[in-house]
Every structure is written in C-alpha cells, then in structure tokens.
Design a protein around this motif. Structure first.
Motif, short mmCIF file in Angstrom:
data_model
loop_
_atom_site.label_atom_id
_atom_site.label_comp_id
_atom_site.label_asym_id
_atom_site.label_seq_id
_atom_site.Cartn_x
_atom_site.Cartn_y
_atom_site.Cartn_z
N PHE A 68 0.89 -1.15 0.00
CA PHE A 68 0.00 0.00 0.00
C PHE A 68 0.93 1.21 0.00
O PHE A 68 2.11 1.10 0.35
CB PHE A 68 -0.96 0.01 1.19
CG PHE A 68 -0.31 0.21 2.54
CD1 PHE A 68 -0.24 1.46 3.12
CD2 PHE A 68 0.22 -0.88 3.23
CE1 PHE A 68 0.35 1.65 4.37
CE2 PHE A 68 0.81 -0.70 4.48
CZ PHE A 68 0.88 0.56 5.05
N CYS A 69 0.42 2.35 -0.43
CA CYS A 69 1.27 3.53 -0.56
C CYS A 69 0.91 4.58 0.49
O CYS A 69 -0.26 4.80 0.79
CB CYS A 69 1.15 4.14 -1.96
SG CYS A 69 2.07 3.22 -3.22
N GLN A 70 1.95 5.19 1.01
CA GLN A 70 1.74 6.28 1.95
C GLN A 70 1.16 7.49 1.22
O GLN A 70 1.22 7.60 0.00
CB GLN A 70 3.06 6.66 2.61
CG GLN A 70 4.11 7.18 1.67
CD GLN A 70 5.48 7.26 2.33
OE1 GLN A 70 6.08 6.26 2.66
NE2 GLN A 70 5.96 8.48 2.51
N ASN A 71 0.58 8.38 2.00
CA ASN A 71 -0.03 9.57 1.42
C ASN A 71 1.02 10.54 0.88
O ASN A 71 2.18 10.52 1.30
CB ASN A 71 -0.88 10.29 2.47
CG ASN A 71 -2.08 9.47 2.88
OD1 ASN A 71 -2.90 9.09 2.06
ND2 ASN A 71 -2.17 9.17 4.18
N LYS A 72 0.59 11.36 -0.05
CA LYS A 72 1.44 12.41 -0.59
C LYS A 72 1.13 13.72 0.14
O LYS A 72 -0.04 14.08 0.31
CB LYS A 72 1.20 12.58 -2.09
CG LYS A 72 1.55 11.34 -2.89
CD LYS A 72 1.00 11.39 -4.31
CE LYS A 72 1.71 12.40 -5.17
NZ LYS A 72 1.24 12.35 -6.58
N ALA A 73 2.16 14.41 0.57
CA ALA A 73 1.98 15.68 1.28
C ALA A 73 2.34 16.84 0.36
O ALA A 73 3.48 16.92 -0.12
CB ALA A 73 2.86 15.71 2.53
N PRO A 74 1.40 17.73 0.08
CA PRO A 74 1.68 18.83 -0.86
C PRO A 74 2.63 19.86 -0.27
O PRO A 74 2.59 20.17 0.91
CB PRO A 74 0.30 19.42 -1.12
CG PRO A 74 -0.51 19.06 0.07
CD PRO A 74 0.01 17.74 0.55
N LYS A 75 3.47 20.41 -1.12
CA LYS A 75 4.31 21.53 -0.72
C LYS A 75 3.47 22.80 -0.62
O LYS A 75 2.38 22.90 -1.20
CB LYS A 75 5.44 21.73 -1.73
CG LYS A 75 6.47 20.62 -1.73
CD LYS A 75 7.59 20.89 -2.74
CE LYS A 75 8.64 19.78 -2.71
NZ LYS A 75 9.70 20.01 -3.73
N VAL A 76 4.01 23.77 0.12
CA VAL A 76 3.28 25.00 0.40
C VAL A 76 3.98 26.18 -0.27
O VAL A 76 5.21 26.31 -0.21
CB VAL A 76 3.21 25.24 1.93
CG1 VAL A 76 2.47 26.53 2.23
CG2 VAL A 76 2.56 24.06 2.62
N THR A 77 3.19 27.03 -0.90
CA THR A 77 3.74 28.25 -1.49
C THR A 77 4.01 29.26 -0.38
O THR A 77 3.11 29.63 0.38
CB THR A 77 2.74 28.86 -2.50
OG1 THR A 77 2.43 27.88 -3.49
CG2 THR A 77 3.34 30.08 -3.17
N ALA A 78 5.26 29.71 -0.28
CA ALA A 78 5.66 30.57 0.84
C ALA A 78 4.93 31.91 0.84
O ALA A 78 4.62 32.47 1.90
CB ALA A 78 7.16 30.81 0.79
N SER A 79 4.59 32.44 -0.33
CA SER A 79 4.03 33.80 -0.40
C SER A 79 2.62 33.89 0.17
O SER A 79 2.27 34.87 0.82
CB SER A 79 4.03 34.29 -1.85
OG SER A 79 3.26 33.43 -2.68
#
Length: 216
Positions: free
Chosen positions: A144-155
């Motif tokens: 099974f695959c772990q979740n993907k965590a989205p990157k955050v736009t700093a601005s």
C-alpha cells in the motif's frame, strides 16, 4: 485555514479514493475501530517442545511490514534506497525477500508480507520483486502507498503548483505517515478481515537485520 479546501481537493484527487473524515475547524480524526485489551493469558510453558507450535500460531495472524518509501537522493540515487546493491549482486530488497522466504520455510507458516511504498518507490520496487513468485500471501496485496503531502507556497500558504514538473509539487516521502495511510488506503480493513492482528514493522533498508522475536 483559508486554503484548506484547496489542499483537501488536491490530496483527494491524488490519493486513495476513500472519503476523508469530516473536518470542522481544526482537522481531527477518530479511528473507525475500538480496541479492547484481551484478558491476561494464563502462564504457559516455554519448553522447546511447545515453543515451535506457539510461534507458528502467532505467525498465522502476523503480517511483516517493511517501510520502503524513501529515496536514496542523499546517495545520488533517483530510486528506492532499498535497491542499493549490498552483497553479491543482492539489494536490500533481495535480502528482505529472502528473509521472508526463510521464515516461511523454517517456521512452516505462510507468513504474510507487505510493503508501505511511496509514489516515488512503488514501481521500481514492484518491478524488482516480481522475480520472487508467491511473495504476496494470505490474500493481501504486496503493497500500500503512503499519502502524498503537498508543498506550500511561501508567499500565500496555498498549495504549490508547478505544471512543468508536477512531481515537484509534493514533499519528499518519509515514514511518519504509516497509521493514516494504512487506515485511509483500506489496508487495515483488509488485514482485519483476513484475521491479522499483529504487525511486525521495520524500516526496509535502515533495519535490515531486524527480525521478529516471535514468542508471547
């Protein structure tokens, strides 16, 4: 949390299709099961004559889980670090597969085995392990695959968007996501329905020598 709906939609589209838990205010989650500790067992003999039978019994309700989500980028790799060759042409994955086969043959039990992969390691890992017939046992999937965590736009703290390289919109995979992933992917439901109650979890490459100490 102004941008939470955007994060929720991004993760819903790119993850497993199960509905996430409802969120009101700060995100929270209540596991969909309850656990009642069993009564203390009566004292049992641990003589050599009984230990083998006891161990085999425990293994029938056990799944060996290897965490295999990390890349070897720090070592100049763009693939699972468990695909590093360590001895006589064998990679970490080869040794893990052979460990599973050895435990099955020595204990006389079809020990269940699975991996928690990531979006970065799944294909390479499954391709490499395809040479081991019957590695998946007990009616459960091999991964099974772990979740993907989205990157955050700093601005503005919105989800990062990079159409030229969509894979770069996601954080590098790690192992801290085990419990949300095993529940959200439906894997826990599958394991419980098949009668598995014990999970022996180790990190695939960092803890290669770790084996389950099977006694109660």
């Amino acid at each position: 949390m102004e941008h939470w709906p955007a994060y929720e939609e991004k993760m819903r589209v790119c993850q497993h299709p199960r509905e996430p838990p409802p969120i009101e205010g700060e995100p929270s989650y209540t596991p969909p099961w309850s656990y009642n500790p069993p009564a203390s067992p009566a004292p049992r003999s641990h003589s050599p004559a009984t230990r083998s039978e006891e161990n085999a019994g425990l293994l029938t309700e056990t799944v060996m889980l290897k965490l295999n989500g990390g890349l070897g980028t720090g070592m100049g790799l763009e693939k699972a670090k468990s695909l590093l060759e360590i001895k006589d042409g064998n990679t970490f994955l080869d040794f893990i597969a052979k460990q599973v086969e050895y435990m099955r043959s020595s204990m006389g039990v079809d020990l269940a085995f699975m991996l928690m992969n990531s979006f970065a390691t799944s294909k390479d890992t499954l391709d490499h392990l395809s040479k081991y017939d019957g590695l998946s046992k007990g009616g459960i999937p091999l991964e099974f695959c772990q979740n993907k965590a989205p990157k955050v736009t700093a601005s503005d703290m919105s989800p990062a968007i990079w159409p030229a390289a969509p894979s770069c919109e996601w954080c590098p995979p790690g192992h801290g996501d085990l419990y949300p992933a095993i529940v959200g992917s439906g894997t826990l439901d599958i394991l419980l329905s098949k009668g598995y109650a014990i999970c022996g979890r180790t990190c695939g490459s960092a803890e290669l020598a770790a084996l389950m100490w099977v006694h109660r």
